[in-house]
Design a protein around this motif. Structure first.
Motif, PDB file in Angstrom:
ATOM      1  N   PHE A 158       0.818  -1.214   0.000  1.00 15.86           N
ATOM      2  CA  PHE A 158       0.000   0.000   0.000  1.00 15.86           C
ATOM      3  C   PHE A 158       0.853   1.265   0.000  1.00 15.86           C
ATOM      4  O   PHE A 158       0.424   2.294  -0.538  1.00 15.86           O
ATOM      5  N   LEU A 159       2.052   1.205   0.554  1.00 12.37           N
ATOM      6  CA  LEU A 159       2.959   2.348   0.432  1.00 12.37           C
ATOM      7  C   LEU A 159       3.335   2.562  -1.035  1.00 12.37           C
ATOM      8  O   LEU A 159       3.382   3.700  -1.514  1.00 12.37           O
ATOM      9  N   GLY A 160       3.598   1.484  -1.753  1.00  9.83           N
ATOM     10  CA  GLY A 160       3.883   1.577  -3.186  1.00  9.83           C
ATOM     11  C   GLY A 160       2.665   2.034  -3.978  1.00  9.83           C
ATOM     12  O   GLY A 160       2.770   2.823  -4.923  1.00  9.83           O
ATOM     13  N   PHE A 161       1.505   1.530  -3.604  1.00  9.21           N
ATOM     14  CA  PHE A 161       0.222   1.875  -4.228  1.00  9.21           C
ATOM     15  C   PHE A 161      -0.002   3.386  -4.139  1.00  9.21           C
ATOM     16  O   PHE A 161      -0.224   4.068  -5.143  1.00  9.21           O
ATOM     17  N   ALA A 162       0.085   3.916  -2.921  1.00  4.15           N
ATOM     18  CA  ALA A 162      -0.128   5.354  -2.710  1.00  4.15           C
ATOM     19  C   ALA A 162       0.969   6.182  -3.375  1.00  4.15           C
ATOM     20  O   ALA A 162       0.700   7.253  -3.930  1.00  4.15           O
ATOM     21  N   SER A 163       2.197   5.685  -3.336  1.00  4.32           N
ATOM     22  CA  SER A 163       3.311   6.405  -3.959  1.00  4.32           C
ATOM     23  C   SER A 163       3.094   6.552  -5.459  1.00  4.32           C
ATOM     24  O   SER A 163       3.389   7.600  -6.043  1.00  4.32           O
ATOM     25  N   PHE A 164       2.573   5.492  -6.095  1.00  4.86           N
ATOM     26  CA  PHE A 164       2.325   5.587  -7.536  1.00  4.86           C
ATOM     27  C   PHE A 164       1.279   6.653  -7.836  1.00  4.86           C
ATOM     28  O   PHE A 164       1.462   7.488  -8.723  1.00  4.86           O
ATOM     29  N   PHE A 165       0.147   6.608  -7.126  1.00  7.56           N
ATOM     30  CA  PHE A 165      -0.913   7.580  -7.393  1.00  7.56           C
ATOM     31  C   PHE A 165      -0.401   9.009  -7.200  1.00  7.56           C
ATOM     32  O   PHE A 165      -0.700   9.900  -7.995  1.00  7.56           O
ATOM     33  N   ALA A 166       0.369   9.241  -6.135  1.00  6.06           N
ATOM     34  CA  ALA A 166       0.903  10.580  -5.885  1.00  6.06           C
ATOM     35  C   ALA A 166       1.870  10.999  -6.995  1.00  6.06           C
ATOM     36  O   ALA A 166       1.898  12.164  -7.392  1.00  6.06           O
ATOM     37  N   THR A 167       2.642  10.055  -7.496  1.00  6.32           N
ATOM     38  CA  THR A 167       3.580  10.362  -8.575  1.00  6.32           C
ATOM     39  C   THR A 167       2.839  10.669  -9.866  1.00  6.32           C
ATOM     40  O   THR A 167       3.095  11.683 -10.524  1.00  6.32           O
ATOM     41  N   PHE A 168       1.915   9.802 -10.229  1.00  9.02           N
ATOM     42  CA  PHE A 168       1.190   9.969 -11.494  1.00  9.02           C
ATOM     43  C   PHE A 168       0.315  11.223 -11.474  1.00  9.02           C
ATOM     44  O   PHE A 168       0.420  12.080 -12.347  1.00  9.02           O
ATOM     45  N   PHE A 169      -0.549  11.325 -10.462  1.00  9.96           N
ATOM     46  CA  PHE A 169      -1.472  12.449 -10.424  1.00  9.96           C
ATOM     47  C   PHE A 169      -0.802  13.755 -10.012  1.00  9.96           C
ATOM     48  O   PHE A 169      -1.337  14.840 -10.248  1.00  9.96           O
ATOM     49  N   GLY A 170       0.388  13.670  -9.421  1.00 17.58           N
ATOM     50  CA  GLY A 170       1.159  14.865  -9.082  1.00 17.58           C
ATOM     51  C   GLY A 170       1.998  15.381 -10.244  1.00 17.58           C
ATOM     52  O   GLY A 170       2.651  16.408 -10.139  1.00 17.58           O
ATOM     53  N   GLY A 171       2.001  14.655 -11.357  1.00 18.60           N
ATOM     54  CA  GLY A 171       2.749  15.097 -12.536  1.00 18.60           C
ATOM     55  C   GLY A 171       4.241  14.849 -12.448  1.00 18.60           C
ATOM     56  O   GLY A 171       5.025  15.482 -13.147  1.00 18.60           O
ATOM     57  N   PHE A 172       4.645  13.902 -11.592  1.00 18.50           N
ATOM     58  CA  PHE A 172       6.070  13.578 -11.481  1.00 18.50           C
ATOM     59  C   PHE A 172       6.442  12.505 -12.497  1.00 18.50           C
ATOM     60  O   PHE A 172       5.583  11.840 -13.065  1.00 18.50           O
ATOM     61  N   GLY A 173       7.724  12.325 -12.681  1.00 17.81           N
ATOM     62  CA  GLY A 173       8.239  11.320 -13.598  1.00 17.81           C
ATOM     63  C   GLY A 173       8.912  11.992 -14.774  1.00 17.81           C
ATOM     64  O   GLY A 173       8.692  13.173 -15.048  1.00 17.81           O
ATOM     65  N   TYR A 174       9.724  11.240 -15.459  1.00 22.25           N
ATOM     66  CA  TYR A 174      10.498  11.823 -16.551  1.00 22.25           C
ATOM     67  C   TYR A 174       9.629  12.209 -17.744  1.00 22.25           C
ATOM     68  O   TYR A 174      10.067  12.901 -18.642  1.00 22.25           O
ATOM     69  N   HIS A 175       8.367  11.771 -17.763  1.00 21.99           N
ATOM     70  CA  HIS A 175       7.412  12.201 -18.779  1.00 21.99           C
ATOM     71  C   HIS A 175       6.056  12.331 -18.091  1.00 21.99           C
ATOM     72  O   HIS A 175       5.332  11.346 -17.959  1.00 21.99           O
TER      73      HIS A 175
END
Length: 182
Positions: A117-134
């Motif tokens: 669930f830490l990974g689950f929440a981390s993904f959503f925060a990354t994706f919906f927060g606009g993070f990542g190399y694209h």
């Protein structure tokens, strides 16, 4: 063990370096390091055994979260334009895939459900927060968050090492001479 440098200082020095890790042109989520760093401490004292459990669980959680986004992106346009229809579809997707995630926790390799669930929440925060190399790419968000979550246990280990802890001195042996009453 006696710390020669307080853990608060060593951990803060390590935390400061995340500005350089996340502040790159890759737009990586530095806070994802803190999520897994804290997760490792919640498991007890940082150890390689605990780190391996966390490293196995967190990407699984991120993968299920990515699957939710991908399925919603694929099926969402077919649900119509009403908000209630969109939300109902998302609820069904979450129900099915979250159930699968929870059952995955029954496997020995991925039995650390809080880690998933830490990974689950981390993904959503990354994706919906606009993070990542694209920004906006499910795959870029997944790669970015898994890499950053993987660094958390490394940071925890290094923060402990940077205290330069030394063993406590051995207690002085008790005197062998009998005590006489006066």
């Amino acid at each position: 063990m006696r710390e020669r440098i307080p853990h608060e200082i060593a951990a803060s020095v390590m935390a400061a370096t995340t500005a350089f890790v996340g502040g790159t042109t890759l737009n990586l989520p530095p806070w994802a390091i803190f999520i897994s760093w804290a997760g490792l401490h919640l498991m007890g004292s940082p150890s390689l055994a605990n780190a391996k459990r966390l490293w196995a669980a967190m990407p699984v959680g991120s993968t299920f979260a990515a699957a939710i986004v991908l399925v919603d992106q694929h099926l969402g346009p077919h649900a119509g334009s009403s908000r209630i229809a969109q939300d109902a579809l998302l609820a069904v997707i979450i129900l099915v895939l979250n159930s699968a995630l929870m059952y995955t926790g029954r496997l020995r390799l991925t039995s650390l459900v809080p880690g998933m669930f830490l990974g689950f929440a981390s993904f959503f925060a990354t994706f919906f927060g606009g993070f990542g190399y694209h920004a906006g790419s499910v795959w870029a968000a997944w790669v970015s968050v898994v890499a950053m979550n993987a660094l958390g246990p490394v940071y925890a280990y290094l923060a402990n090492r940077l205290t330069f802890a030394v063993p406590d001195p051995a207690p002085a042996p008790a005197s062998a001479e009998p005590v006489t009453a006066r």
